[in-house]
Design an enzyme around this catalytic site. Structure first.
Site, PDB file in Angstrom:
ATOM      1  N   TYR A 144       0.839  -1.211   0.000  1.00  0.00           N
ATOM      2  CA  TYR A 144       0.000   0.000   0.000  1.00  0.00           C
ATOM      3  C   TYR A 144       0.874   1.262   0.000  1.00  0.00           C
ATOM      4  O   TYR A 144       0.682   2.166  -0.831  1.00  0.00           O
ATOM      5  CB  TYR A 144      -0.932   0.004   1.218  1.00  0.00           C
ATOM      6  CG  TYR A 144      -1.794   1.242   1.278  1.00  0.00           C
ATOM      7  CD1 TYR A 144      -2.834   1.424   0.372  1.00  0.00           C
ATOM      8  CD2 TYR A 144      -1.556   2.246   2.219  1.00  0.00           C
ATOM      9  CE1 TYR A 144      -3.621   2.567   0.398  1.00  0.00           C
ATOM     10  CE2 TYR A 144      -2.346   3.392   2.258  1.00  0.00           C
ATOM     11  CZ  TYR A 144      -3.367   3.552   1.344  1.00  0.00           C
ATOM     12  OH  TYR A 144      -4.135   4.693   1.372  1.00  0.00           O
ATOM     13  N   LYS A 146       1.271   4.219  -2.936  1.00  0.00           N
ATOM     14  CA  LYS A 146       0.999   5.644  -2.709  1.00  0.00           C
ATOM     15  C   LYS A 146       2.247   6.502  -2.983  1.00  0.00           C
ATOM     16  O   LYS A 146       2.134   7.654  -3.406  1.00  0.00           O
ATOM     17  CB  LYS A 146       0.446   5.863  -1.301  1.00  0.00           C
ATOM     18  CG  LYS A 146      -0.938   5.246  -1.110  1.00  0.00           C
ATOM     19  CD  LYS A 146      -1.943   5.795  -2.122  1.00  0.00           C
ATOM     20  CE  LYS A 146      -3.354   5.290  -1.938  1.00  0.00           C
ATOM     21  NZ  LYS A 146      -4.318   5.857  -2.876  1.00  0.00           N
TER      22      LYS A 146
HETATM   23  N1  LIG Z   1      -9.376   6.776   4.784  1.00  0.00           N
HETATM   24  C1  LIG Z   1      -8.100   6.943   5.004  1.00  0.00           C
HETATM   25  O1  LIG Z   1      -7.638   6.901   6.161  1.00  0.00           O
HETATM   26  C2  LIG Z   1      -7.160   7.254   3.870  1.00  0.00           C
HETATM   27  C3  LIG Z   1      -5.917   7.805   4.171  1.00  0.00           C
HETATM   28  C4  LIG Z   1      -5.035   8.097   3.137  1.00  0.00           C
HETATM   29  C5  LIG Z   1      -5.409   7.854   1.831  1.00  0.00           C
HETATM   30  N2  LIG Z   1      -6.635   7.314   1.570  1.00  0.00           N
HETATM   31  C6  LIG Z   1      -6.968   7.067   0.163  1.00  0.00           C
HETATM   32  O2  LIG Z   1      -8.184   7.726  -0.124  1.00  0.00           O
HETATM   33  C7  LIG Z   1      -8.808   7.104  -1.248  1.00  0.00           C
HETATM   34  C8  LIG Z   1     -10.285   6.934  -0.941  1.00  0.00           C
HETATM   35  O3  LIG Z   1     -10.435   6.023   0.134  1.00  0.00           O
HETATM   36  P1  LIG Z   1     -11.562   6.192   1.258  1.00  0.00           P
HETATM   37  O4  LIG Z   1     -10.867   6.480   2.528  1.00  0.00           O
HETATM   38  O5  LIG Z   1     -12.624   7.073   0.793  1.00  0.00           O
HETATM   39  O6  LIG Z   1     -12.033   4.651   1.346  1.00  0.00           O
HETATM   40  P2  LIG Z   1     -13.458   3.961   1.144  1.00  0.00           P
HETATM   41  O7  LIG Z   1     -14.492   4.645   1.974  1.00  0.00           O
HETATM   42  O8  LIG Z   1     -13.210   2.509   1.367  1.00  0.00           O
HETATM   43  O9  LIG Z   1     -13.790   4.236  -0.405  1.00  0.00           O
HETATM   44  C9  LIG Z   1     -13.048   3.599  -1.419  1.00  0.00           C
HETATM   45  C10 LIG Z   1     -13.729   3.821  -2.757  1.00  0.00           C
HETATM   46  O10 LIG Z   1     -12.971   3.142  -3.769  1.00  0.00           O
HETATM   47  C11 LIG Z   1     -13.856   2.340  -4.533  1.00  0.00           C
HETATM   48  N3  LIG Z   1     -13.216   1.138  -5.047  1.00  0.00           N
HETATM   49  C12 LIG Z   1     -12.586   0.166  -4.342  1.00  0.00           C
HETATM   50  N4  LIG Z   1     -12.188  -0.816  -5.161  1.00  0.00           N
HETATM   51  C13 LIG Z   1     -12.573  -0.448  -6.421  1.00  0.00           C
HETATM   52  C14 LIG Z   1     -12.462  -1.061  -7.694  1.00  0.00           C
HETATM   53  N5  LIG Z   1     -11.876  -2.270  -7.856  1.00  0.00           N
HETATM   54  N6  LIG Z   1     -12.981  -0.411  -8.768  1.00  0.00           N
HETATM   55  C15 LIG Z   1     -13.600   0.782  -8.630  1.00  0.00           C
HETATM   56  N7  LIG Z   1     -13.723   1.409  -7.437  1.00  0.00           N
HETATM   57  C16 LIG Z   1     -13.227   0.789  -6.354  1.00  0.00           C
HETATM   58  C17 LIG Z   1     -14.970   1.961  -3.560  1.00  0.00           C
HETATM   59  O11 LIG Z   1     -16.160   1.665  -4.262  1.00  0.00           O
HETATM   60  P3  LIG Z   1     -16.758   0.205  -4.571  1.00  0.00           P
HETATM   61  O12 LIG Z   1     -16.409  -0.671  -3.407  1.00  0.00           O
HETATM   62  O13 LIG Z   1     -18.224   0.475  -4.722  1.00  0.00           O
HETATM   63  O14 LIG Z   1     -16.113  -0.219  -5.848  1.00  0.00           O
HETATM   64  C18 LIG Z   1     -15.131   3.251  -2.790  1.00  0.00           C
HETATM   65  O15 LIG Z   1     -15.983   4.121  -3.494  1.00  0.00           O
HETATM   66  C19 LIG Z   1      -8.044   5.804  -1.479  1.00  0.00           C
HETATM   67  O16 LIG Z   1      -7.168   5.968  -2.574  1.00  0.00           O
HETATM   68  C20 LIG Z   1      -7.253   5.616  -0.205  1.00  0.00           C
HETATM   69  O17 LIG Z   1      -6.070   4.884  -0.405  1.00  0.00           O
HETATM   70  C21 LIG Z   1      -7.516   7.022   2.553  1.00  0.00           C
END
Ligand SMILES: NC(=O)c1ccc[n+]([C@@H]2O[C@H](COP(=O)([O-])OP(=O)(O)OC[C@H]3O[C@@H](n4cnc5c(N)ncnc54)[C@H](OP(=O)(O)O)[C@@H]3O)[C@@H](O)[C@H]2O)c1
Length: 262
Positions: free
Chosen positions: A157, A161
């Site tokens: 991961y 990133k």
């Molecule tokens: N939350 C944190 O703490 C955090 C911190 C740093 C960075 N991030 C980054 O922020 C971004 C958004 O994450 P989030 O925190 O909002 O997480 P989340 O609530 O789990 O949302 C993830 C999104 O990605 C979509 N997704 C997952 N697998 C997919 C696939 N195979 N094809 C198309 N869409 C897919 C999911 O939709 P479906 O399941 O409906 O496909 C969902 O809409 C990510 O890149 C994550 O690495 C998050």
């Protein structure tokens, strides 16, 4: 040229949950039409209907598994067939996992690289020429505070990133003579479904931000007269990223490994 919302279309990946929903909300509130992409179509359709009603924008829900090979080209072809051109691309979809690399499921490792790296790269390649030629919108990619040091127990991961951060900054430089704004945004922990997917709270290091705080920080950075190449959202996360850069690699690695309970 100021950042434009009204009269533009923003394609947001991962718009069925978390940060993607908030990107959609904030862009719609400012008058942007939307293409919402993720696997869970029911959620996308619900959000599209809500935003259309509330803000009078047009929102298209498109189901796609972006971890599948060829997904970016297929999405571009589908939008072309529907006559939809895009001015802003938000590469947000992504997921992580926690645990020793040697015990990670090889299929899940592959899926993570496909989604976090390959789809981001291919979507950017598919849309960048048009984004840059139009120049009213932005290319935004969601990296992570994990991009700023190796992340034992989240080895793949963190590496995905780090790729995303480096790639986005480099592309932003290459397109510096276009009015297109290019930004990598790196959040620390955010209260989304991310940690449910990770399946461990050991990955949640530091204070949880809300999606609204992170997306607002990204939007404000984009709206500055000179958009920075990247931002780390949240003061504590900025300090950690800076400390990681200034500390010898061995020390940074050991601290990161301890914090992530590797
Ligand atoms: N939350 C944190 O703490 C955090 C911190 C740093 C960075 N991030 C980054 O922020 C971004 C958004 O994450 P989030 O925190 O909002 O997480 P989340 O609530 O789990 O949302 C993830 C999104 O990605 C979509 N997704 C997952 N697998 C997919 C696939 N195979 N094809 C198309 N869409 C897919 C999911 O939709 P479906 O399941 O409906 O496909 C969902 O809409 C990510 O890149 C994550 O690495 C998050």
């Amino acid at each position: 040229m100021p950042m434009t919302y009204q009269g533009t279309v923003a394609l947001i990946t991962g718009a069925s949950a978390g940060l993607g929903v908030e990107f959609a909300r904030q862009w719609a509130e400012r008058g942007a039409d939307l293409v919402l992409v993720a696997r869970r179509l029911d959620r996308l359709e619900g959000l599209a209907a809500e935003l259309e009603k509330r803000y009078g924008v047009t929102a298209h829900a498109v189901a796609a598994d972006l971890a599948l090979p060829g997904a970016a080209a297929a999405l571009r072809a589908e939008l072309d067939a529907r006559g939809i051109s895009v001015q802003t691309l938000v590469n947000n979809a992504g997921f992580g996992s926690h645990g020793p690399f040697a015990r990670q499921d090889p299929a899940q490792i592959n899926e993570m690289i496909q989604l976090n790296v390959v789809a981001v790269t291919e979507l950017t390649r598919a849309f960048l020429p048009d984004l840059a030629a139009d120049g009213r919108g932005a290319l935004v990619t969601v990296a992570s505070a994990a991009a700023y040091q190796p992340t034992p127990a989240m080895a793949v991961y963190g590496a995905t990133k780090a790729f995303v951060l480096s790639f986005t900054e480099a592309v932003g430089y290459e397109t510096r003579h276009s009015p297109l704004r290019v930004l990598a945004v790196s959040p620390g922990p955010v209260s989304t479904e991310f940690f449910d997917v990770v399946g461990s709270r050991d990955a949640a290091v530091g204070r949880m931000a809300t999606p609204e705080q992170v997306v607002t920080a990204a939007r404000r950075a984009l709206e500055r007269s000179k958009t920075p190449p990247s931002i780390v959202a949240g003061l504590a996360n900025r300090v950690s990223a800076l400390a990681a850069a200034l500390t010898p690699r061995r020390v940074t690695l050991a601290v990161s490994g301890r914090i992530l309970k590797a």
